[in-house]
Design an enzyme around this catalytic site. Structure first.
Site, short mmCIF file in Angstrom:
data_model
loop_
_atom_site.label_atom_id
_atom_site.label_comp_id
_atom_site.label_asym_id
_atom_site.label_seq_id
_atom_site.Cartn_x
_atom_site.Cartn_y
_atom_site.Cartn_z
N THR A 520 20.03 21.91 25.45
CA THR A 520 20.83 22.85 24.67
C THR A 520 20.08 24.18 24.55
O THR A 520 20.21 24.92 23.58
CB THR A 520 21.17 22.25 23.29
OG1 THR A 520 21.74 20.95 23.51
CG2 THR A 520 22.19 23.07 22.52
N HIS A 521 19.25 24.46 25.54
CA HIS A 521 18.42 25.66 25.53
C HIS A 521 19.14 26.81 26.23
O HIS A 521 18.83 27.18 27.36
CB HIS A 521 17.08 25.38 26.20
CG HIS A 521 16.34 24.24 25.57
ND1 HIS A 521 15.36 23.53 26.22
CD2 HIS A 521 16.44 23.68 24.33
CE1 HIS A 521 14.89 22.59 25.41
NE2 HIS A 521 15.54 22.66 24.26
N MET A 522 20.12 27.39 25.53
CA MET A 522 20.86 28.53 26.05
C MET A 522 20.12 29.80 25.64
O MET A 522 19.63 29.92 24.51
CB MET A 522 22.28 28.56 25.50
CG MET A 522 22.90 27.19 25.25
SD MET A 522 23.18 26.21 26.72
CE MET A 522 24.65 26.97 27.36
#
Length: 594
Positions: A520-522
């Protein structure tokens, strides 16, 4: 007609790590602060109450702590020639919602940043020449250095209760042969707590990495290795390696979260108010669009409210920050055709690859034991710790075994060719579940001209506003880097002497797959920098166009990192908050002249 609330000094949009840090810093400065969180109230009780909190079906499968995509989502396409469609089922990435945001459901991996990655374009141009960076790659410097941020990394680690092993403190090597990372930036002080114990999988990985000539180290973890009281007086208990970190609220008070580490202190602040179920629609601006007057939001009863404020902090999840800036008209939207504009520019992700080593029954790894941040990593191929010249790609990757607790529903690796159900599948699960090691190449992801965010012309959210559109796909550089990294990580797996190794790097022409979880590393979309023509916010996270709007979060990253983003998000937020307190509040206006 919207109801207007009493004016406050600052309104904060989103109450995850960045929002909680800003709220604490600004109330300490004497400001009245209202935080608006779109999701419900969450806390260690009841959300972290044992045994309900370790229900995999509720949390990992039905995704209780994550965003409700039926109300708001993004649309996704691979390139501008396609029509984007809504992301309707949580899979590839998992944005949080509710008090604590992603800071409640994260794993706890708490890195700083490799110093070279803060000045990535300059570093590559100096070492390899300008022509080494591929055409269409839009990487940039952050505009701030590691030395400037070091005190704020230290500050955030003391708040988080981070466990780890230092390599060097004030230039003196202290972590050699003790589990320190020889590639880490120098520190002013040691970690608050010693590193967590190594799982058996991590021990196997450590020995194998050493055997092939790499330099393994203990991962820094915001899961406590012992009891701890942080700088705000919040207490944490020692982690018991229950294996329920990522996607869960910690019932042991062992995983750092805004709910455990900051909110208890904020509750004592009479100048602070947290309003849950408050969905912000836009930032309100003056007619000349040079100053924000507050925000408009929809409350829990569906009523439209206006919250006037002198200062607006956009501290929501990465793409929510970008979405609000586009909806509010803050900054010029990015145009990939002309390569002009800044809001939506440099959207980036993470370039992940995974290998699984399968063993016979003489090697028992007990993968159900685990902690979200615990593990062993190597940085020999992270950042620019090796010569990229012969390989022709930009970016690096740490490798690690981060055994966070393999769950009984979703964590069932089986050999290639195993049927998807039935007696053969059951036998394969029984044969491999407690006899495997999973390892990742957690690759940095670069920004490109054709990966960007804008407003979707076709789809709207529950409030009738255009959804955010994500135009994104893997590029040649990403695939080339992943293949190289997997070949190097494969040597570690081979050194463990398994009976089989599963997994492979991305193949040529691979496309981004929304159905399979990655991270979930946007990153990016509202990036920081030194030039208003190529960045939405300045080095203090202040909007170039609207001086009383600040935008902390991973949306500020000009490209992705090899490490997880939370440590840098926290440090940048403390850095920005200090400047607001000591400079901006005394003389409101642009902190950097365009």
């Amino acid at each position: 007609m919207a109801n207007e609330q009493k004016k406050v000094d600052a309104v904060i949009v989103g109450f995850g790590w960045a929002g909680a840090i800003m709220a604490k810093e600004l109330t300490e400065a004497g400001l009245t602060v209202v935080a608006l969180e779109r999701g419900p109230h969450r806390d260690t009780y009841p959300d972290g109450a044992y045994p309900q909190s370790i229900d995999e079906l509720t949390y990992n499968v039905r995704k209780k702590l994550f965003q409700d995509l039926s109300k708001s989502t993004v649309t996704i396409r691979h390139n501008p020639s396609q029509t984007a469609v809504p992301y309707r089922q949580l899979a590839a990435f998992l944005p949080g919602t509710g008090t604590g945001g992603a800071g409640l459901h994260w794993s706890g991996v708490h890195f700083r940043v490799d110093p070279a990655e803060l000045r990535l374009r300059s570093h590559y141009e100096e070492r390899y020449g300008k022509n080494f960076i591929p055409e269409g790659m839009t990487i940039q410097d952050f505009g701030v250095t590691y030395d400037e941020l070091e005190p704020f990394f230290d500050q955030s680690e003391k708040v988080f209760g981070t466990s780890g092993t230092a390599w060097s403190i004030k230039g003196n090597v202290v972590g050699k042969d003790k589990g320190g990372n020889p590639y880490a930036g120098d520190r002013s002080q040691d970690f608050p707590l010693p590193a967590q114990k190594r799982t058996y999988s991590a021990q196997l990985f450590y020995k194998a990495a050493q055997a092939v000539g790499y330099h393994p180290y203990d991962m820094p973890s915001a899961n406590t290795s012992g009891p701890y009281t942080n700088t705000y007086g919040a207490q944490m208990g020692p982690c018991n390696f229950c294996g329920y970190c990522s996607g869960y609220a910690c019932y042991m008070y062992s995983k750092a979260s805004p709910n455990v580490n900051i909110l208890p202190a904020l509750r004592q602040e009479p100048k602070f108010e947290l309003r849950n179920d408050s969905y912000v629609l836009k930032v309100n601006l003056t007619d000349d669009k040079k100053r924000a007057t507050g925000v408009t939001y929809v409350d829990a009863q569906g009523r439209e409210q206006i919250q006037p404020a002198n200062l607006v902090i956009l501290s929501a999840f990465q793409f929510h920050n970008v979405h609000l800036m586009l909806l509010s008209g803050i900054g010029k939207p990015y145009n990939p055709i002309t390569n002009e504009g800044v809001v939506g520019r440099n959207f980036a992700y993470q370039n992940m690859s995974t290998l699984k080593a399968l063993f016979d029954k003489n090697t028992t790894t007990n993968p159900f034991i685990g902690a979200g941040g615990a593990g062993v990593a190597v940085d020999d191929f992270n950042a620019d710790n090796f010569d990229h010249g012969p390989h022709g790609f930009v970016g690096g990757s740490p490798f690690w075994v981060n055994q966070a607790g393999v769950k009984p529903i979703s964590g069932l690796p089986v050999p290639a060719g195993t049927p998807a159900w039935g007696s053969e599948w059951k036998a394969a699960v029984a044969d491999t579940y407690t006899h495997h090691v999973s390892m990742d190449a957690h690759g940095a992801h670069q920004s490109y001209r054709n990966n960007y965010l804008d407003l979707d012309p076709n789809y709207k959210d529950i409030h009738g506003q255009p959804l955010l559109r994500m135009t994104f796909d893997w590029q040649e550089n990403d695939i080339k880097m992943a293949q190289f990294m997997v070949s190097k990580m494969h040597k570690i797996a081979e050194a463990m002497n398994p009976k089989a190794i599963l997994g492979a790097a991305k193949k040529e022409g691979a496309h981004f797959d929304t159905t399979s979880y990655q991270t979930t590393h946007m990153n990016g979309g509202a990036i920081m920098g030194e030039n208003p023509a190529t960045s939405a916010i300045n080095r203090y996270l202040q909007s170039w166009d609207v001086h009383n709007v600040f935008v902390p979060g991973a949306s500020a990253f000009p490209q992705g990192l090899g490490y997880n983003p939370t440590g840098l998000v926290a440090a940048l937020t403390y850095w920005s908050a200090k400047t607001i307190r000591e400079v901006y509040l005394k003389n409101p206006g642009p902190l950097v002249q365009a």
